[in-house]
Design a protein around this motif. Sequence first.
Motif, PDB file in Angstrom:
ATOM      1  N   GLY A 177     -13.449  -8.313   0.379  1.00 56.22           N
ATOM      2  CA  GLY A 177     -12.138  -7.913  -0.115  1.00 56.22           C
ATOM      3  C   GLY A 177     -11.361  -7.030   0.834  1.00 56.22           C
ATOM      4  O   GLY A 177     -10.150  -6.885   0.714  1.00 56.22           O
ATOM      5  N   VAL A 178     -12.046  -6.419   1.799  1.00 54.32           N
ATOM      6  CA  VAL A 178     -11.380  -5.572   2.793  1.00 54.32           C
ATOM      7  C   VAL A 178     -10.901  -6.479   3.930  1.00 54.32           C
ATOM      8  O   VAL A 178     -11.670  -7.300   4.442  1.00 54.32           O
ATOM      9  CB  VAL A 178     -12.337  -4.490   3.330  1.00 54.32           C
ATOM     10  CG1 VAL A 178     -11.692  -3.705   4.455  1.00 54.32           C
ATOM     11  CG2 VAL A 178     -12.771  -3.567   2.206  1.00 54.32           C
ATOM     12  N   ALA A 184      -5.739   1.748  -3.803  1.00 55.84           N
ATOM     13  CA  ALA A 184      -6.024   0.317  -3.846  1.00 55.84           C
ATOM     14  C   ALA A 184      -4.828  -0.462  -3.322  1.00 55.84           C
ATOM     15  O   ALA A 184      -3.677  -0.086  -3.549  1.00 55.84           O
ATOM     16  CB  ALA A 184      -6.344  -0.098  -5.278  1.00 55.84           C
ATOM     17  N   GLY A 185      -5.083  -1.528  -2.573  1.00 54.29           N
ATOM     18  CA  GLY A 185      -4.026  -2.388  -2.080  1.00 54.29           C
ATOM     19  C   GLY A 185      -3.233  -1.826  -0.919  1.00 54.29           C
ATOM     20  O   GLY A 185      -2.218  -2.391  -0.533  1.00 54.29           O
ATOM     21  N   ALA A 186      -3.681  -0.732  -0.334  1.00 49.41           N
ATOM     22  CA  ALA A 186      -2.946  -0.079   0.746  1.00 49.41           C
ATOM     23  C   ALA A 186      -3.750  -0.094   2.043  1.00 49.41           C
ATOM     24  O   ALA A 186      -4.956  -0.313   2.045  1.00 49.41           O
ATOM     25  CB  ALA A 186      -2.635   1.375   0.360  1.00 49.41           C
ATOM     26  N   TYR A 187      -3.051   0.177   3.148  1.00 52.63           N
ATOM     27  CA  TYR A 187      -3.745   0.407   4.409  1.00 52.63           C
ATOM     28  C   TYR A 187      -4.394   1.786   4.342  1.00 52.63           C
ATOM     29  O   TYR A 187      -3.842   2.713   3.750  1.00 52.63           O
ATOM     30  CB  TYR A 187      -2.770   0.376   5.594  1.00 52.63           C
ATOM     31  CG  TYR A 187      -2.467  -1.023   6.061  1.00 52.63           C
ATOM     32  CD1 TYR A 187      -3.357  -1.709   6.879  1.00 52.63           C
ATOM     33  CD2 TYR A 187      -1.293  -1.646   5.691  1.00 52.63           C
ATOM     34  CE1 TYR A 187      -3.082  -2.999   7.319  1.00 52.63           C
ATOM     35  CE2 TYR A 187      -1.006  -2.936   6.130  1.00 52.63           C
ATOM     36  CZ  TYR A 187      -1.903  -3.598   6.935  1.00 52.63           C
ATOM     37  OH  TYR A 187      -1.628  -4.860   7.363  1.00 52.63           O
ATOM     38  N   HIS A 188      -5.558   1.915   4.957  1.00 56.61           N
ATOM     39  CA  HIS A 188      -6.284   3.181   4.944  1.00 56.61           C
ATOM     40  C   HIS A 188      -7.036   3.316   6.266  1.00 56.61           C
ATOM     41  O   HIS A 188      -7.641   2.356   6.752  1.00 56.61           O
ATOM     42  CB  HIS A 188      -7.272   3.212   3.775  1.00 56.61           C
ATOM     43  CG  HIS A 188      -8.104   4.449   3.716  1.00 56.61           C
ATOM     44  ND1 HIS A 188      -7.584   5.690   3.416  1.00 56.61           N
ATOM     45  CD2 HIS A 188      -9.430   4.641   3.947  1.00 56.61           C
ATOM     46  CE1 HIS A 188      -8.557   6.588   3.445  1.00 56.61           C
ATOM     47  NE2 HIS A 188      -9.682   5.979   3.769  1.00 56.61           N
ATOM     48  N   MET A 233      -7.055  -2.811   5.399  1.00 62.99           N
ATOM     49  CA  MET A 233      -6.297  -3.056   4.175  1.00 62.99           C
ATOM     50  C   MET A 233      -7.324  -3.147   3.050  1.00 62.99           C
ATOM     51  O   MET A 233      -8.259  -3.942   3.100  1.00 62.99           O
ATOM     52  CB  MET A 233      -5.507  -4.357   4.269  1.00 62.99           C
ATOM     53  CG  MET A 233      -4.829  -4.732   2.982  1.00 62.99           C
ATOM     54  SD  MET A 233      -3.492  -3.638   2.565  1.00 62.99           S
ATOM     55  CE  MET A 233      -2.118  -4.629   3.031  1.00 62.99           C
ATOM     56  N   LEU A 234      -7.159  -2.276   2.052  1.00 61.70           N
ATOM     57  CA  LEU A 234      -8.099  -2.235   0.925  1.00 61.70           C
ATOM     58  C   LEU A 234      -7.667  -3.225  -0.154  1.00 61.70           C
ATOM     59  O   LEU A 234      -6.470  -3.481  -0.322  1.00 61.70           O
ATOM     60  CB  LEU A 234      -8.148  -0.818   0.354  1.00 61.70           C
ATOM     61  CG  LEU A 234      -8.624   0.257   1.342  1.00 61.70           C
ATOM     62  CD1 LEU A 234      -8.467   1.637   0.730  1.00 61.70           C
ATOM     63  CD2 LEU A 234     -10.054  -0.003   1.767  1.00 61.70           C
ATOM     64  N   PRO A 235      -8.624  -3.766  -0.896  1.00 62.00           N
ATOM     65  CA  PRO A 235      -8.251  -4.688  -1.976  1.00 62.00           C
ATOM     66  C   PRO A 235      -7.495  -3.954  -3.088  1.00 62.00           C
ATOM     67  O   PRO A 235      -7.677  -2.749  -3.283  1.00 62.00           O
ATOM     68  CB  PRO A 235      -9.596  -5.227  -2.479  1.00 62.00           C
ATOM     69  CG  PRO A 235     -10.617  -4.265  -2.007  1.00 62.00           C
ATOM     70  CD  PRO A 235     -10.069  -3.587  -0.782  1.00 62.00           C
ATOM     71  N   ASP A 236      -6.665  -4.696  -3.802  1.00 60.06           N
ATOM     72  CA  ASP A 236      -5.862  -4.116  -4.880  1.00 60.06           C
ATOM     73  C   ASP A 236      -6.662  -4.167  -6.184  1.00 60.06           C
ATOM     74  O   ASP A 236      -6.320  -4.895  -7.118  1.00 60.06           O
ATOM     75  CB  ASP A 236      -4.536  -4.865  -5.010  1.00 60.06           C
ATOM     76  CG  ASP A 236      -3.537  -4.097  -5.855  1.00 60.06           C
ATOM     77  OD1 ASP A 236      -3.824  -2.933  -6.216  1.00 60.06           O
ATOM     78  OD2 ASP A 236      -2.474  -4.669  -6.153  1.00 60.06           O
ATOM     79  N   LEU A 270      -4.228 -15.658   1.536  1.00 62.01           N
ATOM     80  CA  LEU A 270      -2.921 -15.471   2.159  1.00 62.01           C
ATOM     81  C   LEU A 270      -2.686 -13.991   2.398  1.00 62.01           C
ATOM     82  O   LEU A 270      -2.835 -13.182   1.490  1.00 62.01           O
ATOM     83  CB  LEU A 270      -1.809 -16.019   1.262  1.00 62.01           C
ATOM     84  CG  LEU A 270      -1.637 -17.527   1.228  1.00 62.01           C
ATOM     85  CD1 LEU A 270      -0.533 -17.913   0.264  1.00 62.01           C
ATOM     86  CD2 LEU A 270      -1.355 -18.094   2.611  1.00 62.01           C
ATOM     87  N   LEU A 271      -2.351 -13.640   3.641  1.00 63.05           N
ATOM     88  CA  LEU A 271      -1.996 -12.270   4.000  1.00 63.05           C
ATOM     89  C   LEU A 271      -0.642 -12.309   4.678  1.00 63.05           C
ATOM     90  O   LEU A 271      -0.501 -12.879   5.764  1.00 63.05           O
ATOM     91  CB  LEU A 271      -3.030 -11.653   4.939  1.00 63.05           C
ATOM     92  CG  LEU A 271      -4.359 -11.248   4.348  1.00 63.05           C
ATOM     93  CD1 LEU A 271      -5.306 -10.747   5.442  1.00 63.05           C
ATOM     94  CD2 LEU A 271      -4.185 -10.175   3.297  1.00 63.05           C
ATOM     95  N   HIS A 272       0.346 -11.750   4.013  1.00 59.10           N
ATOM     96  CA  HIS A 272       1.711 -11.704   4.547  1.00 59.10           C
ATOM     97  C   HIS A 272       2.212 -13.092   4.938  1.00 59.10           C
ATOM     98  O   HIS A 272       2.830 -13.282   5.984  1.00 59.10           O
ATOM     99  CB  HIS A 272       1.808 -10.730   5.719  1.00 59.10           C
ATOM    100  CG  HIS A 272       1.385  -9.348   5.372  1.00 59.10           C
ATOM    101  ND1 HIS A 272       2.172  -8.520   4.590  1.00 59.10           N
ATOM    102  CD2 HIS A 272       0.266  -8.638   5.650  1.00 59.10           C
ATOM    103  CE1 HIS A 272       1.545  -7.360   4.426  1.00 59.10           C
ATOM    104  NE2 HIS A 272       0.393  -7.409   5.050  1.00 59.10           N
ATOM    105  N   GLY A 273       1.886 -14.090   4.095  1.00 57.77           N
ATOM    106  CA  GLY A 273       2.369 -15.451   4.299  1.00 57.77           C
ATOM    107  C   GLY A 273       1.538 -16.296   5.243  1.00 57.77           C
ATOM    108  O   GLY A 273       1.860 -17.459   5.478  1.00 57.77           O
TER     109      GLY A 273
END
Length: 168
Positions: free
Chosen positions: A60-61, A31-35, A119-122, A86-89
Motif C-alpha cells: 500500500g505504500v 493517511a493518504g499523504a506524502y511522508h 506516499m502512505l495509503p489512505d 493508478l497514481l496521478h493518472g
Amino acid sequence: MKHFFKLGIAALSIASSAHAHVVFNETEAAAGAYHTAQLRVMHGCDGEPTNRVTVIIPEGVTRVTPRAISGWTVEVSMVTLDKPILLHGFEVTDVVGSVTWSGGTFPDYAYEQFEIRMMLPDTPGERLDFPVHQGCETGELNWDDIAGDGKDPWALKEPAPFILLGTN
C-alpha cells in the motif's frame, strides 16, 4: 495543567521507545499523504559496527524514495503488483518492496538515521509495520516482530518500526 499533561505524554512516548532499538522519529502520519520517515538505528550488533540496513516496505505504500547518505550505497528492490494501480493518472505495475543501505558503517556506540520519502495509503487507523534487517560484520539483528491486532508493539522483544495512519 494542560502543558504538564503534554510533557507527561511526551515522557511516556520517549520511555516506550527507549527499549526499541530501531524506531521512526515520528510514529504517526497522515493517511493518504506524502511522508518523510526518519528511521533511527540506535546501535550495532553486540559490540560490532553496523554496515547494512534493509527496510521492507509494507503493501500500500507507494512513491518510495530513499535518501542518499554519504559513504553508503542505496539500492531499491522492486515488486510486481498483483493488480496495477493508478497514481496521478498513470498505471503502476511495480513498487518498491525494500530499500537497502550498505557499504558504510557506524560503530556500536553510535546511531545513524536513514530517511525514506513515501506516499502512505489512505487508510486512517491502520498501523504500517516496516521490518528492518540490520547487518553487522559477523551477525544480523532482525527488527521484524509484528504485534497482532490490539496488541502493544512496544511489548515485543524486537519490534518492527511502525507508523500509525491518522486522518488528514
